[in-house]
Motif scaffolding. Structure first.
Motif, short mmCIF file in Angstrom:
data_model
loop_
_atom_site.label_atom_id
_atom_site.label_comp_id
_atom_site.label_asym_id
_atom_site.label_seq_id
_atom_site.Cartn_x
_atom_site.Cartn_y
_atom_site.Cartn_z
N VAL A 1 1.76 1.85 -2.91
CA VAL A 1 0.50 3.03 -4.13
C VAL A 1 0.55 4.46 -4.09
CG1 VAL A 1 -2.14 2.45 -4.48
CG2 VAL A 1 -0.50 0.63 -4.12
N ARG A 2 0.65 4.27 -3.02
CA ARG A 2 0.00 5.81 -2.20
C ARG A 2 1.23 6.61 -3.32
NH1 ARG A 2 -2.75 9.12 -2.05
NH2 ARG A 2 -3.76 7.53 -0.06
N ALA B 1 -3.20 4.68 3.54
CA ALA B 1 -4.80 4.65 3.52
C ALA B 1 -5.45 5.90 3.70
CB ALA B 1 -4.63 3.04 3.37
N ILE C 1 -7.56 5.14 -1.92
CA ILE C 1 -7.28 3.60 -1.32
C ILE C 1 -7.13 3.32 -0.71
CG2 ILE C 1 -5.49 2.27 -0.79
CD1 ILE C 1 -3.53 4.60 -1.80
N CYS D 1 1.13 -1.37 0.03
CA CYS D 1 0.40 0.31 -0.12
C CYS D 1 0.56 1.25 0.29
CB CYS D 1 -0.61 -0.30 0.88
SG CYS D 1 -1.81 1.48 1.12
#
Ligand code: B12
Lengths: 221, 347
Positions: free
Chosen positions: A164-165, A198, A179, A161
């Motif tokens: 992804v951020r 997230a 997210i 994650c």
């Protein structure tokens, strides 16, 4: 009549009896209840009842959860093609398990609950690299990337994650794509979703449906 | 000098030692200590044993482990692919059972100690037994009959088979898993393991409804424990809660120790177990990655304040994640040594 159907359906779901739940819905349809009513007045309220039971600390176990997700998904899949008008899509989402993670049950349950809430979900499978999450989100015009992780290192690792951020940030996509995370480690650690970057999380699949609807509303604004 | 085994034995008998027994389950940490990758570490029983012994010397807790990673059990049953990571435990990458037809083909090894997937575990046990046998409890991890299929086919397929699948294949799989369970317990006992963690998330009402637990899970638990005897067995649900089932488990199996979930109410668990066995109070070790020293001390104290009165208490952790800072492990153990001290001999 609807009250009776709702009561019977809820009982079947709480008893984890998939066949009986499906039978109740099919019988009701035969008796003239509209597919729309079956989804919006029977299936979704049963999911909401479970969310309430969860927040009231009633013990809802995994088996019930699993069956609710499956039954809700199956019933909606069967009923939607019979709707008089195509239902309004609540939003588009891509979902996968985090990089390095092969555990699929949580993801599958979340997918079931999201579909029942008219969210269009693309399943990216397991062990999904951060780059792929972002590319697929763009390709499907998804507003939310949902990541499921069963282990602490796949929930918090640099390639999951967090990455992804970073990618969303680098590409200036943070306003467009949010997210959402979930999975066992997040249930054992308060605020862990924020630590990994997230925007939202949910403790279980049924709550995930509700939380996702809210998040999608937020991105639409 | 008083040993970890003395502390455990005293606690089981309801007596006092210098302090309560403290189990700190450090697995992956051994690799970092030896400066090797997790994959190299778990490839050699000598490394794992050395890692365990170094952990013991470094931190001073009471137990060592013969468990490499849980996926080992799948390897004993034919799993060929394990996914390694630099950051956490290895995982089953390819399931042994893909379809219900594979159940008929599943083969339980005739002899576990001589199985290639057990060779390194056997070596590890041998070293641990030579070095600390009788002084520090040697732990083994054994997945229960009801739960083992999750490792062989994944949770998703297992839930489906268990709750909505045909009874034939389901029963056949359970029968095979039980046969494996019995052999595995014998292999670990023969190798020198004293404490056998009976891991059974499917024996928790977090996983299955209570009615279902009584009808299906409990009979399998009984069958498992009856077949191998309750000696050294510890009931554990993989960190899922067990307060609501533990009375039934104790009464029906004679198991003498329960390893609670950090999500269980410890006071309730302790009262339910009472003098019938050892209560293991478990810290939420996932929170340890971010708790401050002060928060850690407070939490350890809270657990011990609840668990120690009346004796028969052990303080434990889950499978400690690799990313817990060393200082936090020390802070937790220091607090446990301090608040866990007793007046017994060796104090
Ligand atoms: C059952 C279980 C097992 C079983 C089955 C594992 C399997 N094959 O799936 C067995 C006993 C075999 C096992 C083994 C291991 N386990 Co295990 N296991 C559990 C247990 C009890 C339940 C996990 C589970 O499947 N729950 C059911 C699923 C559906 O729940 P879930 O993933 O949380 O998903 C729900 C929500 O989180 C949410 N959700 C999930 N994804 C998403 C995504 C989004 C976007 C959203 C919004 C929500 C959401 O909705 C889902 C449905 O409500 C947990 C502890 C616990 N109480 O949670 C430990 C746990 C997951 N295990 C853990 C570990 C470490 C392991 C091992 C790696 C141990 C080891 N060292 O080998 C092995 C791995 C085995 C392997 N795969 O090779 C740790 C993981 C944390 C950590 N320390 O990293 C846990 C949390 C226990 C703990 N507290 O220490 N395990």
């Amino acid at each position: 009549m609807l009250a009776r159907i709702i009561a019977d359906y809820n009982e079947a779901v709480f008893d984890t009896d998939r066949e009986r739940a499906l039978q109740i819905v099919r019988d009701a349809e035969r008796q003239g209840i509209s597919p729309e009513d079956l989804v919006f007045k029977v299936v979704l309220p049963a999911m909401d009842a479970m969310v309430n039971a969860l927040s009231d600390q009633f013990s809802v176990n995994l088996a019930q959860h699993f069956m609710t997700a499956q039954i809700s998904d199956a019933v909606t899949a069967e009923m939607i093609p019979k709707f008089h008008q195509a239902p309004e899509v609540a939003g588009r989402v891509v979902i996968g398990t985090a990089y390095g993670d092969m555990h699929t049950l949580g993801k599958r349950m979340v997918i079931g609950c999201l579909r029942a809430r008219m969210v269009e979900v693309t399943d990216l499978g397991v062990n999904v690299a951060a780059e792929r999450f972002v590319e697929e989100a763009l390709a499907h015009d998804a507003r939310v990337i949902a990541i499921s992780a069963l282990m602490l290192h796949t929930a918090t690792g640099e390639l999951g994650c967090r990455k992804v951020r970073r990618l969303l940030h680098e590409r200036g996509l943070e306003d467009r794509i949010k997210i959402m995370v979930g999975g066992a480690p997040f249930r054992f650690h308060d605020g862990l979703y924020r630590i990994v970057g997230a925007d939202a999380w949910a403790p279980d699949a049924i709550s995930a449906g509700k939380a996702m609807a809210e998040l999608l509303q937020e991105v639409k604004k | 000098m008083i040993t970890g085994m003395d502390r455990l034995t005293a606690a089981i008998r309801g007596e006092e030692a210098d302090r309560i027994p403290i189990f700190c389950n450090l697995l992956d940490q051994g690799a970092a200590e030896l400066g090797v990758s997790l994959q190299d570490y778990y490839a050699r029983g000598e490394s794992v044993a050395e890692g365990q012994l170094r952990m013991l010397r470094k931190y001073g807790h009471d137990n060592v482990w013969s468990l490499f990673y849980v996926g080992k059990e799948a390897e004993l049953l034919g799993c060929q692919r394990i996914l390694y990571s630099a950051e956490g435990p290895p995982n089953v990458e390819d399931f042994v059972i893909h379809s219900w037809d594979d159940i008929a083909r599943l083969e339980v090894p005739a002899d576990i100690p001589s199985h290639p997937a057990f060779t390194e575990v056997g070596k590890c046990l041998q070293i641990l037994k030579n070095e600390v046998g009788g002084k520090n409890p040697i732990c083994a991890y054994i997945t229960s009959t009801m739960t083992l299929p999750a490792l062989l086919m994944g949770m998703e397929k297992w839930m489906e088979l268990l709750f909505a699948g045909p009874p034939g294949p389901c029963e056949e799989l359970l029968r095979k898993c039980h046969e494996f369970f019995v052999k595995e317990v014998a292999a670990y006992r023969q190798g020198g393991a004293d404490v056998l963690i009976y891991s059974n998330p499917f024996g928790s009402a977090d996983t299955v409804p209570m009615k279902y637990f009584l009808q299906r899970s409990l009979p399998w638990i009984e069958k498992d424990i009856q077949a191998v005897g309750a000696g050294g067995m510890v009931y554990y649900c993989g960190m899922a809660r067990l307060n609501s089932v533990l009375s039934a488990v104790i009464e029906r199996t004679g198991i003498g120790a329960c390893y609670l979930s950090p999500l269980d109410d410890l006071a309730v668990g302790k009262r339910l177990i009472g003098d019938r066995g050892l209560t293991c109070g478990v810290i939420n070790d996932i929170q340890l990655i971010s708790w401050t020293r002060q928060e850690i001390r407070q939490e350890v104290k809270r657990i011990l304040d609840v668990g120690m009165p009346g004796g028969r208490f052990l303080f434990g952790t889950g499978v400690m994640p690799l990313m817990i800072p060393e200082a936090s492990i020390r802070a937790m153990l220091e607090a446990a040594f301090e608040y866990g001290s007793q007046g017994g001999k060796g104090a």
